[in-house]
Structure formats: structure tokens, C-alpha cells
Design an enzyme around this catalytic site. Structure first.
Site, PDB file in Angstrom:
ATOM      1  N   THR A  48      26.213  25.573   7.879  1.00  0.00           N
ATOM      2  CA  THR A  48      25.467  24.681   6.992  1.00  0.00           C
ATOM      3  C   THR A  48      24.073  25.211   6.656  1.00  0.00           C
ATOM      4  O   THR A  48      23.452  25.901   7.475  1.00  0.00           O
ATOM      5  CB  THR A  48      25.311  23.297   7.663  1.00  0.00           C
ATOM      6  OG1 THR A  48      24.412  22.488   6.892  1.00  0.00           O
ATOM      7  CG2 THR A  48      24.741  23.394   9.071  1.00  0.00           C
TER       8      THR A  48
ATOM      9  N   TYR B 147      23.623  18.090  14.829  1.00  0.00           N
ATOM     10  CA  TYR B 147      24.677  18.636  13.953  1.00  0.00           C
ATOM     11  C   TYR B 147      24.351  20.084  13.597  1.00  0.00           C
ATOM     12  O   TYR B 147      25.166  20.993  13.810  1.00  0.00           O
ATOM     13  CB  TYR B 147      24.797  17.781  12.685  1.00  0.00           C
ATOM     14  CG  TYR B 147      25.506  18.493  11.560  1.00  0.00           C
ATOM     15  CD1 TYR B 147      26.875  18.735  11.638  1.00  0.00           C
ATOM     16  CD2 TYR B 147      24.822  18.954  10.429  1.00  0.00           C
ATOM     17  CE1 TYR B 147      27.535  19.412  10.622  1.00  0.00           C
ATOM     18  CE2 TYR B 147      25.468  19.627   9.417  1.00  0.00           C
ATOM     19  CZ  TYR B 147      26.831  19.859   9.526  1.00  0.00           C
ATOM     20  OH  TYR B 147      27.468  20.532   8.520  1.00  0.00           O
TER      21      TYR B 147
HETATM   22  N1  UFG Z   1      20.321  10.717  -1.545  1.00  0.00           N
HETATM   23  C1  UFG Z   1      19.871   9.598  -2.231  1.00  0.00           C
HETATM   24  N2  UFG Z   1      20.686   8.494  -2.217  1.00  0.00           N
HETATM   25  C2  UFG Z   1      21.889   8.459  -1.579  1.00  0.00           C
HETATM   26  C3  UFG Z   1      22.318   9.610  -0.890  1.00  0.00           C
HETATM   27  C4  UFG Z   1      21.502  10.726  -0.893  1.00  0.00           C
HETATM   28  O1  UFG Z   1      18.785   9.585  -2.814  1.00  0.00           O
HETATM   29  O2  UFG Z   1      22.572   7.415  -1.614  1.00  0.00           O
HETATM   30  C5  UFG Z   1      19.489  11.941  -1.610  1.00  0.00           C
HETATM   31  C6  UFG Z   1      19.063  12.508  -0.289  1.00  0.00           C
HETATM   32  O3  UFG Z   1      17.855  11.945   0.130  1.00  0.00           O
HETATM   33  C7  UFG Z   1      18.965  13.997  -0.621  1.00  0.00           C
HETATM   34  C8  UFG Z   1      20.052  14.215  -1.663  1.00  0.00           C
HETATM   35  O4  UFG Z   1      20.300  12.929  -2.217  1.00  0.00           O
HETATM   36  O5  UFG Z   1      17.733  14.274  -1.227  1.00  0.00           O
HETATM   37  C9  UFG Z   1      21.339  14.756  -1.097  1.00  0.00           C
HETATM   38  O6  UFG Z   1      21.760  13.965  -0.014  1.00  0.00           O
HETATM   39  P1  UFG Z   1      23.225  14.052   0.605  1.00  0.00           P
HETATM   40  O7  UFG Z   1      23.349  12.972   1.631  1.00  0.00           O
HETATM   41  O8  UFG Z   1      24.234  14.074  -0.482  1.00  0.00           O
HETATM   42  O9  UFG Z   1      23.276  15.478   1.275  1.00  0.00           O
HETATM   43  P2  UFG Z   1      22.266  16.120   2.334  1.00  0.00           P
HETATM   44  O10 UFG Z   1      21.445  17.106   1.568  1.00  0.00           O
HETATM   45  O11 UFG Z   1      21.563  15.126   3.138  1.00  0.00           O
HETATM   46  O12 UFG Z   1      23.325  16.777   3.304  1.00  0.00           O
HETATM   47  C10 UFG Z   1      23.701  18.084   3.163  1.00  0.00           C
HETATM   48  C11 UFG Z   1      25.018  18.363   3.861  1.00  0.00           C
HETATM   49  C12 UFG Z   1      24.850  18.296   5.352  1.00  0.00           C
HETATM   50  C13 UFG Z   1      23.698  19.134   5.771  1.00  0.00           C
HETATM   51  C14 UFG Z   1      22.452  18.685   5.057  1.00  0.00           C
HETATM   52  C15 UFG Z   1      21.204  19.450   5.415  1.00  0.00           C
HETATM   53  O13 UFG Z   1      25.985  17.443   3.454  1.00  0.00           O
HETATM   54  O14 UFG Z   1      26.027  18.782   5.952  1.00  0.00           O
HETATM   55  O15 UFG Z   1      22.673  18.877   3.670  1.00  0.00           O
HETATM   56  O16 UFG Z   1      20.075  18.758   4.979  1.00  0.00           O
HETATM   57  F1  UFG Z   1      23.478  19.026   7.101  1.00  0.00           F
END
Ligand code: UFG
Length: 325
Positions: free
Chosen positions: A117, A141
């Protein structure tokens, strides 16, 4: 010449299974169905229900099916869950990977592809992120993923065993043929939630944080279509087959979209406004995560086919519609 795909009934794993089958490569799926869904891979691939921790079952499966390579997707992937249950995450992502790697060594499987990741990189590392960027994983994780990376590195130093580690950025979208997609009932990812809002299954899209140091104040991510990611696994497999040395590859497109830009994209695709609700930052979210994909493009000749945010959004919505129908 069969590939064992652990976690092949899950979101990304099932896309890799179809990609392998589409080109005629034999596959056996191993999945304990804790989060995977059997129907996700239908009857098309050989399927063994079981756990990666079960070394006897692994060895039997490897020998019965003539497995010569492993793609290891099985694991736990929810960051906040890992904070609440670190032992569970080290068990699922580290201890069980150790069993799988040990089974490979004992049965002579020499090729291994591992799902890692972008969360292993330090929050203040220079963007876009190169593979050599500083690593400071924060969540259990991300730490569990980096620990398994290290295990592979150590093992390959002393055994006839080579790996490719793929560090995923934000995986989204679904199979263009509509065979599989993001089916996990717990929807935390932006693209999945946006698709649910688009179809009226959630009342609004939460924007987690509008005060990030980004052009529009919302978090920026490198969204990669899951089918392009699946294709990267096949290229990695072929490279290992051809004798390529062990290495690590970033998997992203090298550009970012903010949460607001994704919301706008959804509006373009559905043709009407998307209800959004602005709120505070989500704990632990870095402002920007963008990959530098030069290495995988150069070394493996990886050419993305779906590097278009509207295409990604459309396929996520199409799958969401089909999945719930
Ligand atoms: N976000 C929102 N609203 C939501 C969901 C997400 O504004 O309902 C934002 C988050 O704050 C972030 C972006 O959208 O800025 C992406 O969020 P995600 O939850 O889709 O994905 P992440 O970047 O948090 O997660 C990903 C991978 C993980 C990894 C992580 C590292 O899915 O496996 O990046 O930060 F660990």
C-alpha cells in the site's frame, strides 16, 4: 503453470482472477470468505475455501494444482479497524503471510506477488512518491504491510525465491465486463460512497476536511482503475517468470484528484447535482497521495487503459447498480 490467488474472492483479487482467466492462465483461488464473496469469481476458477494460515492445506493445494506462482491478496484492509485491533491485523497480514511464504519455500514455489500500500510512505515524503521515498507507516494496517515487505526481502536474500511487491494507491472502479466489483458491505472508500450517493442509497457524500493545504482544501488521491491494477499483476507475474529480480512497484497513474473533483466528476456522469456535506478531517488522512509510476511503466511496460476519472466513476456506479439489483 498454475497461479494461486489468495483472497481471489475479494475486490482486487477477483479482478486479477478474471484477468488471468481471460488470457488463458490457469488459476486456483484460495479464500476463507471472511470478506470475500464466492459468487464474485463464480464457477470459472478452481476454488478452495480455506485460510492462508493453514499450511497443510496450502501445501496440498500447491501440489494438487501444480502451482508455480502466488499472488497474495488475502488480508485485512480497513485502516481504522487496524487501529482498534492491531493483533488481528498483525495476525492476518503478517503471521498468515509468513505461513504462506513458508509453504512456498517448502513446496518449491519461487515466484510471489504481494499487495502492499501507498500508506507505507511518510506523510511528508516528496510527492509524487517514488518507491525509494521515506517510509513511515502510521497505522497497524500499513505497518503490517511493510513488515511483510521486509519478510519477503529477507527470505529472497537466502532462498531461490523472487517477489514483486505492488504498492497500491487508491483503487477504484469495477470490471468493464460487469463480472465483479467492490462488494464489501462496509463502505468507507470515497468512490464507493460517491456511487451509493449517486444511486440514492446514501443521503449525501461527506467531505472529510476542507482545510487541507491543497488547491481546493480537500484531500487529493491518485485513483487507479482496478482493471489497470489487475493488468499490472499479470505483467509482474510474467516478469518474474522471465527471471526479473525482486523489486517494488508503485501502482497509480501519477496524478491526483481532490474529493471535490471526484464529486464534480460524479455530477458529470449522472447529470445532476450530488448532495454533499462538508465536515471535519478524518483522523489519520494525509492531504495528498500521488504515485510516481515511472518504474512500473519502464520496467514492465505497463500502459494504463482506464486513466480517466469519469470512466472510473462510471464503472463504480454501474457496478453499484448491478451489485444491489
Ligand atoms: N473521503 C471523503 N469522504 C468519504 C470517504 C473519503 O471525503 O466518504 C476522502 C478522504 O478523506 C480522502 C479521500 O477521500 O481524502 C480518499 O479516501 P478513501 O477512504 O477512499 O481512501 P484512503 O486514501 O483513505 O485509503 C487508501 C487505501 C488504503 C490505504 C490508504 C492510505 O484504500 O488501503 O489509502 O492513506 F491505507
Amino acid at each position: 503453470m498454475t497461479t494461486l490467488v489468495t483472497g481471489g474472492a475479494g475486490y482486487i483479487g477477483s479482478h486479477a482472477v478474471y484477468a488471468l482467466l481471460d488470457r488463458g492462465s490457469p488459476v486456483v483461488v484460495l479464500d476463507n470468505l471472511s470478506t470475500g464473496i464466492r459468487a464474485q469469481v463464480g464457477e470459472v476458477a478452481a476454488f478452495v475455501q480455506g485460510d492462508v494460515a493453514d499450511r497443510a492445506l496450502l501445501k496440498r493445494t500447491i501440489l494438487d494444482y501444480g502451482v508455480n506462482a502466488v499472488i497474495h491478496f488475502a488480508g485485512s484492509i480497513v485502516v481504522p479497524e487496524s487501529v482498534a485491533d492491531p493483533i488481528g491485523y498483525y495476525e492476518n497480514n503478517v503471521s498468515k503471510s509468513r505461513e504462506l511464504i513458508a509453504a512456498c519455500l517448502e513446496t518449491g514455489v519461487k515466484r510471489f506477488i504481494f499487495s502492499s500500500t501507498a500508506a507505507v510512505y511518510a506523510e511528508d515524503a516528496v510527492q509524487p512518491l517514488e518507491e525509494g521515498a521515506r517510509k513511515v507507516p502510521i497505522s497497524p494496517y500499513a505497518r503490517s504491510k511493510l513488515m511483510t515487505e521486509w519478510m519477503l526481502e529477507d527470505v529472497s536474500r537466502v532462498h531461490d525465491f523472487r517477489y514483486h511487491i505492488l504498492r497500491y494507491f487508491n483503487v477504484a472502479g469495477a470490471d468493464p465486463k460487469g463480472r465483479t466489483g467492490q462488494s464489501h458491505p462496509v463502505a468507507t472508500h470515497l468512490m464507493k460512497r460517491a456511487a451509493m450517493v449517486a444511486l440514492g442509497r446514501l443521503p449525501h457524500l461527506d467531505i472529510f476536511g476542507t482545510d487541507y493545504p491543497t488547491p481546493d482544501g480537500t484531500g487529493v488521491r491518485d485513483y487507479i482503475h482496478v482493471s489497470d491494477l489487475a493488468a499490472a499483476h499479470l505483467l509482474a507475474l510474467d516478469a518474474l517468470e522471465a527471471g526479473a529480480p525482486s523489486t517494488v512497484y508503485n501502482c497509480g497513474y501519477g496524478r491526483g484528484f481532490s474529493v471535490r473533483e471526484v464529486a464534480k466528476g460524479v455530477e458529470r456522469v449522472i447529470g445532476h447535482a450530488l448532495p454533499v456535506r462538508e465536515g471535519p478531517r478524518r483522523l489519520g488522512d494525509p492531504p495528498v497521495l500521488i504515485s510516481d509510476p515511472s518504474r512500473i511503466k519502464m520496467a514492465l511496460g505497463w500502459k494504463p487503459r482506464y486513466d480517466d476519472i469519469d470512466t472510473i466513476i462510471r464503472s463504480a456506479i454501474d457496478w453499484e447498480r448491478r451489485f444491489n439489483a
